[in-house]
Design an enzyme around this catalytic site. Sequence first.
Site, PDB file in Angstrom:
ATOM      1  N   HIS A   1      47.602  42.512  42.551  1.00 18.80           N
ATOM      2  CA  HIS A   1      46.406  42.682  41.724  1.00 18.80           C
ATOM      3  C   HIS A   1      45.184  43.087  42.541  1.00 18.80           C
ATOM      4  O   HIS A   1      44.207  43.591  41.997  1.00 18.80           O
ATOM      5  CB  HIS A   1      46.116  41.412  40.899  1.00 18.80           C
ATOM      6  CG  HIS A   1      45.570  40.259  41.674  1.00 18.80           C
ATOM      7  ND1 HIS A   1      46.347  39.231  42.164  1.00 18.80           N
ATOM      8  CD2 HIS A   1      44.296  39.951  42.028  1.00 18.80           C
ATOM      9  CE1 HIS A   1      45.586  38.350  42.784  1.00 18.80           C
ATOM     10  NE2 HIS A   1      44.334  38.759  42.716  1.00 18.80           N
TER      11      HIS A   1
ATOM     12  N   THR B   1      46.575  33.314  46.141  1.00 19.01           N
ATOM     13  CA  THR B   1      46.710  34.190  44.984  1.00 19.01           C
ATOM     14  C   THR B   1      45.817  33.838  43.810  1.00 19.01           C
ATOM     15  O   THR B   1      45.232  34.718  43.181  1.00 19.01           O
ATOM     16  CB  THR B   1      48.179  34.189  44.502  1.00 19.01           C
ATOM     17  OG1 THR B   1      48.991  34.695  45.542  1.00 19.01           O
ATOM     18  CG2 THR B   1      48.371  35.050  43.258  1.00 19.01           C
ATOM     19  N   ALA B   2      45.701  32.559  43.469  1.00 16.82           N
ATOM     20  CA  ALA B   2      45.012  32.199  42.234  1.00 16.82           C
ATOM     21  C   ALA B   2      44.403  30.808  42.346  1.00 16.82           C
ATOM     22  O   ALA B   2      44.752  30.023  43.231  1.00 16.82           O
ATOM     23  CB  ALA B   2      45.979  32.249  41.049  1.00 16.82           C
TER      24      ALA B   2
ATOM     25  N   LEU C   1      42.915  27.442  39.682  1.00 20.16           N
ATOM     26  CA  LEU C   1      42.763  26.871  38.353  1.00 20.16           C
ATOM     27  C   LEU C   1      41.325  26.403  38.243  1.00 20.16           C
ATOM     28  O   LEU C   1      40.910  25.453  38.910  1.00 20.16           O
ATOM     29  CB  LEU C   1      43.728  25.700  38.162  1.00 20.16           C
ATOM     30  CG  LEU C   1      43.838  25.132  36.750  1.00 20.16           C
ATOM     31  CD1 LEU C   1      44.364  26.186  35.792  1.00 20.16           C
ATOM     32  CD2 LEU C   1      44.754  23.921  36.740  1.00 20.16           C
TER      33      LEU C   1
ATOM     34  N   SER D   1      42.144  36.424  47.474  1.00 20.80           N
ATOM     35  CA  SER D   1      43.472  36.888  47.091  1.00 20.80           C
ATOM     36  C   SER D   1      44.098  37.769  48.165  1.00 20.80           C
ATOM     37  O   SER D   1      43.459  38.697  48.664  1.00 20.80           O
ATOM     38  CB  SER D   1      43.400  37.684  45.788  1.00 20.80           C
ATOM     39  OG  SER D   1      43.375  36.827  44.682  1.00 20.80           O
TER      40      SER D   1
ATOM     41  N   GLY E   1      74.351  36.399  35.516  1.00 17.28           N
ATOM     42  CA  GLY E   1      74.981  36.478  34.210  1.00 17.28           C
ATOM     43  C   GLY E   1      75.073  35.164  33.464  1.00 17.28           C
ATOM     44  O   GLY E   1      76.084  34.894  32.807  1.00 17.28           O
TER      45      GLY E   1
ATOM     46  N   ASP F   1      53.436  39.749  42.045  1.00 22.01           N
ATOM     47  CA  ASP F   1      52.080  39.936  42.575  1.00 22.01           C
ATOM     48  C   ASP F   1      52.069  40.132  44.090  1.00 22.01           C
ATOM     49  O   ASP F   1      51.217  39.595  44.791  1.00 22.01           O
ATOM     50  CB  ASP F   1      51.175  38.766  42.190  1.00 22.01           C
ATOM     51  CG  ASP F   1      49.695  39.141  42.277  1.00 22.01           C
ATOM     52  OD1 ASP F   1      49.395  40.350  42.378  1.00 22.01           O
ATOM     53  OD2 ASP F   1      48.841  38.235  42.258  1.00 22.01           O
TER      54      ASP F   1
ATOM     55  N   GLY G   1      38.062  36.848  46.012  1.00 22.56           N
ATOM     56  CA  GLY G   1      38.042  37.578  47.286  1.00 22.56           C
ATOM     57  C   GLY G   1      39.067  37.059  48.269  1.00 22.56           C
ATOM     58  O   GLY G   1      39.434  37.738  49.225  1.00 22.56           O
TER      59      GLY G   1
END
Length: 353
Positions: A98, A218-219, A221, A202, A258, A128, A200
């Site tokens: 991102h 990355t992120a 909360l 990230s 599978g 990501d 910034g």
Amino acid sequence: MILRLFSLFLLICSAPVSAGALPPSQKASVAAVVRAVTPGVVNIATKRIESVEVPTVVDPVLEEFFDIPNTRLKRETTSAGSGVIVDADRGLILTNEHVVRGASVIEVTTKDDRRFRAQLVGRDKATDVAVLRIKADNLTAVPIGDSRALEVGDFVLAVGNPFGLGQTVTSGIVSAMGRTGLGIEGYEDFIQTDASINPGNSGGALVTLDGRLVGLNTAILSKSGASHGIGFAIPIEMARRIMTQLVETGEVRRGQIGVSIRAPAGGRPGAEIVAVEPASPAAIAGLAKGDVIGAVDGRTIASPAQLRTLLAVTPAGTEIDVRFRRRDAAMQARLRIEAARQKAAETDVTRTR
């Protein structure tokens, strides 16, 4: 004599310490680790061309009657993020997808203020992860660690470019492992940390106190957009697997065995098989409905999400050892992952770019 020496010892231990200073033996610092790691963390600046709809300046009634279209203008936007040099010889940089999504220009700035135009080697929206390449000499890579060896409570450092301020280091601990179900990525297996991560950061480095890269920040909360002490990083094991495929083939070939799976009853760990596709790797290996997969290649599987993520980042054609429970019996099988027939759903959640 012994009494005199003991009195001298007590006198030394009770000697006052000057304000604002600690005895050398009590001083704690991670400066040496920071000096070793920060040359391998870069700032990433991107430029994007966006199309913006501009209403025409006419009477709304006339506009509707004559069906006058709105004007679309193009404008250039910029943003900032972070990245980690993982191969100094080839100039390879890991970052978040991102951070570079839709970028027409990607510019990398190193710790010693050198700037380079970066080439996008490949990107994978579902995890990501993106890989960049720059042509430069005298680069410093951050050594890759083992995110699988992390434990809750381990100390970590986060290095990145928050709010475009420039390189910044924060510290904390590993708060949790294997976080899933956040709706941030198509595939999730996050390291949670309370080290401050802000916009910034990230694509920046999450490292251990021995200077090993264990995650890509990355992120967060947060309701305000700033750090509340709940940050998430992609484990380097996942990022490394994706990087290998992107560098070698320019794409990610996701794997599957599978089976359809769900969480076992009673809150037990693992992934319970609810259906097996005929002639699939699982069927050929003898897995059946009701079996509960508990480990793959020695890695404990705590939930169906963890199994899906692990298979998705493992290249098709790879052989794996699967340990599972069939009623009360512990069993093991070896099978070869096949290419997935469908791509994972992708999200457009904005992280900490």
